[in-house]
Every structure is written in structure tokens, then in C-alpha cells.
Design an enzyme around this catalytic site. Structure first.
Site, PDB file in Angstrom:
ATOM      1  N   HIS A  97      76.286   8.582   7.507  1.00  0.00           N
ATOM      2  CA  HIS A  97      74.952   9.134   7.254  1.00  0.00           C
ATOM      3  C   HIS A  97      74.776   9.671   5.849  1.00  0.00           C
ATOM      4  CE1 HIS A  97      71.025  10.635   8.170  1.00  0.00           C
ATOM      5  NE2 HIS A  97      71.134  10.280   9.423  1.00  0.00           N
ATOM      6  N   ARG A  99      77.900  14.640   8.674  1.00  0.00           N
ATOM      7  CA  ARG A  99      76.626  13.996   8.369  1.00  0.00           C
ATOM      8  C   ARG A  99      76.417  13.789   6.873  1.00  0.00           C
ATOM      9  NH1 ARG A  99      71.008  13.464   9.850  1.00  0.00           N
ATOM     10  NH2 ARG A  99      69.763  13.892   8.006  1.00  0.00           N
ATOM     11  N   GLU A 140      77.177  17.820  11.782  1.00  0.00           N
ATOM     12  CA  GLU A 140      75.926  17.786  12.546  1.00  0.00           C
ATOM     13  C   GLU A 140      76.125  18.235  13.987  1.00  0.00           C
ATOM     14  OE1 GLU A 140      74.094  13.879  12.659  1.00  0.00           O
ATOM     15  OE2 GLU A 140      72.175  14.733  13.226  1.00  0.00           O
ATOM     16  N   ARG A 171      68.961  22.010  11.863  1.00  0.00           N
ATOM     17  CA  ARG A 171      67.653  21.683  12.455  1.00  0.00           C
ATOM     18  C   ARG A 171      67.706  21.961  13.946  1.00  0.00           C
ATOM     19  NH1 ARG A 171      67.866  15.427  10.861  1.00  0.00           N
ATOM     20  NH2 ARG A 171      69.951  15.830  11.655  1.00  0.00           N
TER      21      ARG A 171
END
Ligand SMILES: *[C@@H]1O[C@H](CO)[C@@H](O)[C@H](O)[C@H]1NC(C)=O
Ligand SMILES: *[C@@H]1O[C@H](CO)[C@@H](O)[C@H](O)[C@H]1NC(C)=O
Ligand SMILES: *[C@@H]1O[C@H](CO)[C@@H](O)[C@H](O)[C@H]1NC(C)=O
Ligand SMILES: *[C@@H]1O[C@H](CO)[C@@H](O)[C@H](O)[C@H]1NC(C)=O
Ligand SMILES: *[C@@H]1O[C@H](CO)[C@@H](O)[C@H](O)[C@H]1NC(C)=O
Ligand SMILES: *[C@@H]1O[C@H](CO)[C@@H](O)[C@H](O)[C@H]1NC(C)=O
Ligand SMILES: *[C@@H]1O[C@H](CO)[C@@H](O)[C@H](O)[C@H]1NC(C)=O
Ligand SMILES: *[C@@H]1O[C@H](CO)[C@@H](O)[C@H](O)[C@H]1NC(C)=O
Length: 378
Positions: free
Chosen positions: A165, A214, A230, A285
Site C-alpha cells: 500500500h 500500510r 493499519e 481513521r
């Protein structure tokens, strides 16, 4: 301070002498716009300067070393009719953006492009990776003399089950480090200084199962590397072996959630160095729109070792698929943060001692796909 001169040269002189207006470019998920926004660092305002229509969504955007070109993913969002590819734009200036070409890449991998970065060192090759099913590849793209993407000169394989990623260069661009989210690993490849092609050096498993690296960033002195995990909502510090270039986990992690919270409710996003590399920013997030994300800043020593986690503040939204933090390239004071849950860009201001940060400017960009990541042009 803009536009007082009768010529472009005079205008740029006025900008650099006063250093008030900074331009940023912002990509999107799924919509076909590229935004140019202006941040006034005295008035602390953000304004939309241009909304450029583009042929493909740039879910990750990256500037070339000289800022003459912008490279973006051609984000497919699970739409299998969109082939893995990267787009190339020429920036005459930040509001005059021309699409040159979209180049297929990835060889046998069929997953969407997810991340792209341009080597600051010659031959200035561009490195792209993919995400989803059948994504365990990376691509090296050459550029022509104008910095325009030329061809995918190498499609290489991580593992068939992996999906990287984010990638980052060592300071001398001798090595490319890859955060393999699906494969739960960190990869090291060497970079050929003439062609830009990569060769496998090492791969190591992440600190814990389900940690899911990530994004990765490397301190400019080359001794430390930081990975945002992540799955486990952590920042992990690695030390880099100076003879082999291979990182090893140094048993240092910091949380990107509050105690008692469940990492399964989050998907940590980004880790990035401030202008002076004295500070490290990281974000998380919320997976659900009602779960707020987090932003955090760490103080580093001169070698790059993490000395302290200074704060962990909730962001104003979950961040959506974004909450991508981009520290400014001209001062430690500012960082841009993007959100795709409602669509906005914010500027956060860091206290002089790095002990806290506050939102000082906010701009809504509501188009159903904005905002993915932002890059500072000036
Ligand atoms: C997938 O992408 C193609 C090409 O851009 C577009 O025509 C089509 O509408 C998209 N399909 C979906 C389901 O979004
Ligand atoms: C950007 O370039 C275009 C075309 O060359 C020109 O019309 C425009 O004035 C330029 N904008 C700025 C802010 O320099
Ligand atoms: C890499 O893959 C792309 C298709 O995804 C292809 O167009 C390109 O020719 C490949 N490059 C090489 C060197 O095989
Ligand atoms: C792609 O698949 C073909 C056929 O299986 C194989 O010969 C080739 O080596 C593969 N390419 C890469 C880059 O893995
Ligand atoms: C490292 O690469 C080897 C060879 O491709 C592969 O078998 C192994 O699963 C990889 N390990 C990790 C942690 O990615
Ligand atoms: C990290 O912890 C492991 C297991 O406790 C230990 O074997 C290793 O030496 C430690 N490494 C460092 C760099 O402290
Ligand atoms: C840090 O800044 C936030 C606003 O971003 C504020 O709510 C909080 O009170 C500040 N914390 C301290 C310790 O000053
Ligand atoms: C940018 O332009 C596109 C195409 O006209 C439009 O759909 C979108 O809403 C605009 N974005 C903003 C933030 O106004």
C-alpha cells in the site's frame, strides 16, 4: 500578495519574498477532479484556486523532483473494467494542469493502482503498487526528458498473496522499502542507479500477526524507518542496518488509539516527517463514520529515534478513506489533513515545541469523492 506584478516572474518574486501563499494539489477517490488550493499562512485561510477535470481518479498523487510533473494512480475502486495504470500530468503552473498519458502497469496483476512515488534522484523513475485481489506486484515506470511517464519498464512480484500500500526510498535512493498490507510484511529492494529497476534484497514479517503495514517513511539520515500499522493502529520504529540497508524492528511501537479502544474499529493511515525531521506525524481513521480518527505527533532525536509521543487528538471526522497527513515542506508549523467522509482539507498548526496541534484553516470540497491526499507545491 499575488498578481501585483505585471509578469509571472514578478509575481513569483513577490510570493517568495513574502512567503504567504502556498499552493497544494488534492486528489480524489472516484471523482474526476484534481483540485488546486491556496493556503495563506498569515491570514490562515484556504481557498479553491482551480478545479481541473481529469480522465482518471487520482487516489494517490505525487510530484516529480522538480514539480514539473504530477503522477497519480488511475483508481479503479473495485471496477474491474479499469485496468491497473498510472496517469502523468504536466504542471505549467498549479492551475494549468495537462494530462499527458495514462500508462498500464503491473504485468500479471489485475488489481487497481493504489500508490505512486517519484524518485528524487536520477533517473527519476516512478514506482507504483496495487491493491485488492491479485495485487502482489510493483511497477517501475521510466520518464522521458520532460518527466512524462514513458513505460512500465519493470513489473516485479512481491508474493501472489501480498498487496503493498505504500513505498519509500532510502535517502540516497539505493533502496526501496515496501509496506505489504495484505502480506503483513516489510520488503527491501535495491534500486539500479542507471535504470531505476529494483532487485529483491529482503522481506520481514511485521511485528505481530494482523499488524498490516500500510505506509512507510525513512528518516533523512537513513538510520530509522517508521511504519504505520493499519491493522494494529500503531506506529512502529525500525532501525536500518547501515551496511545492508535492511531494516529490523527495534521493539518500539506507539498506539494511534486511546486505551480501551479496539483496533478493529480503526484502519491506521499515514506516517510522515515534518520539514526539519524533528517531528513525525501519524494518523488513524475510524472504520465507521461515527468513529473519529486520530492525529498524533512524535518528537525524534537527531538520529531519528522516537523520543516521545506528544499527543493523540481526535480528528473532526472519521477521515473516511483518507485522513492523509502531509507536513509542509517549508516549516514544521503546518501539515495538511484530508477527509473523504464529507470532503475537506484542513491545515493543522503544530505548537513550537510540538506539544499540541490545532486546526487553523478548513476548506470543504464536496464532490462525492474528495479528498484523497494533498501535496504541497509551494
Ligand atoms: C467502470 O469504469 C468504466 C470505464 O471508466 C465506466 O464506463 C463504468 O461506468 C464503470 N462502472 C462502474 C460500475 O462504476
Ligand atoms: C498558469 O499558466 C497559464 C497558461 O500558461 C496562464 O494563463 C496563467 O496565467 C498561469 N497562472 C499563474 C497563476 O501563473
Ligand atoms: C508491465 O505491464 C504492463 C501491463 O500492465 C505492460 O504494458 C508492460 O509492457 C509491462 N512491462 C514489461 C517490461 O513487461
Ligand atoms: C506473468 O505470467 C506469465 C505466464 O504465467 C509468466 O510467464 C510471467 O513470468 C509472469 N510475469 C511476471 C512479471 O510475473
Ligand atoms: C518473502 O518472500 C518469499 C519468497 O517469495 C515468500 O515465500 C515469503 O512468504 C515472503 N515472506 C514475507 C514475510 O513476505
Ligand atoms: C526485541 O525483543 C525481542 C524479544 O523480546 C528480543 O529478542 C530482541 O533482542 C529485542 N530487540 C531489540 C532491538 O531490543
Ligand atoms: C490541544 O489542542 C486541542 C485543539 O486541537 C485542544 O482542544 C486541547 O485543549 C489542547 N490541549 C492542550 C493540552 O493544550
Ligand atoms: C469540480 O468540477 C466537477 C466537474 O464540473 C464538479 O462535478 C465538482 O462538483 C466540482 N467540485 C467542487 C468542489 O465544486
Amino acid at each position: 500578495m499575488r498578481g501585483i506584478g505585471g509578469s509571472i516572474a514578478l509575481t513569483s518574486l513577490a510570493i517568495s519574498a513574502n512567503a504567504l501563499i502556498h499552493e497544494l494539489l488534492v486528489g480524489t477517490f472516484g471523482t474526476k477532479s484534481l483540485y488546486t488550493i491556496e493556503f495563506d499562512d498569515e491570514a490562515l485561510t484556504l481557498e479553491l484556486a482551480a478545479n481541473t477535470s481529469v480522465p482518471v481518479s487520482g487516489s494517490w498523487i505525487a510530484l516529480s523532483h522538480d514539480k514539473a510533473n504530477l503522477y497519480t494512480t488511475a483508481y479503479g475502486q473495485g471496477n474491474s473494467t479499469i485496468s491497473p495504470a498510472f496517469a502523468s500530468y504536466t504542471l505549467s503552473n498549479t492551475t494549468e494542469i495537462t494530462h499527458d498519458v495514462t500508462i498500464p502497469a503491473g504485468g500479471n496483476c489485475t488489481a487497481t493502482s493504489i500508490f505512486v512515488v517519484a524518485d528524487p534522484n536520477p533517473p527519476h523513475a516512478v514506482y507504483g503498487v496495487f491493491f485488492g485481489d491479485n495485487a502482489g506486484c510493483g511497477a517501475v515506470l521510466s520518464v522521458d526528458e520532460d518527466g512524462v511517464l514513458n513505460a512500465a519498464i519493470q513489473n516485479y512480484t512481491y508474493t501472489s498473496s501480498g498487496a503493498v500500500h505504500g513505498t519509500a526510498f532510502s535517502p540516497d535512493s539505493k533502496f526501496l522499502y515496501s509496506a505489504d498490507d495484505r502480506g503483513n510484511a516489510l520488503w527491501t529492494h535495491s534500486i539500479d542507479a542507471t535504470t531505476g529497476e529494483v532487485a529483491f534484497v529482503a522481506n520481514i514479517t511485521a511485528p505481530t500477526s494482523g499488524a498490516d503495514p500500510r505506509h512507510v517513511t525513512v528518516h533523512p539520515n537513513g538510520k530509522f524507518l517508521y511504519v504505520v500499522l493499519e491493522g494494529s493502529s500503531q506506529v512502529a520504529q525500525y532501525s536500518i542496518d547501515q551496511s545492508t540497508g535492511i531494516p529490523s524492528f527495534s521493539n518500539v511501537t506507539y498506539p494511534l488509539l486511546s486505551s480501551g479502544e479496539d483496533a478493529a474499529d480503526f484502519w491506521a493511515d499515514e506516517v510522515a516527517l515534518s520539514f526539519s525531521s524533528k517531528f513525525l506525524w501519524a494518523t488513524n481513521r475510524g472504520r465507521d463514520a461515527s468513529t473519529l480518527g486520530y492525529i498524533s505527533v512524535f518528537t525524534l532525536d537527531a538520529d531519528g529515534a522516537i523520543l516521545s509521543q506528544n499527543f493523540l487528538l481526535a480528528t473532526t471526522t472519521s477521515g473516511g478513506a483518507a485522513n492523509a497527513v502531509t507536513p509542509s515542506p517549508f516549516t514544521d508549523r503546518f501539515a495538511a489533513l484530508t477527509d473523504s467522509s464529507t470532503g475537506f482539507v484542513e491545515i493543522w498548526e503544530l505548537a513550537d515545541d510540538g506539544s499540541n496541534a490545532t486546526v487553523v484553516a478548513h476548506l470543504d470540497l464536496v464532490d462525492g469523492g474528495c479528498c484523497a491526499n494533498a501535496v504541497w507545491y509551494s
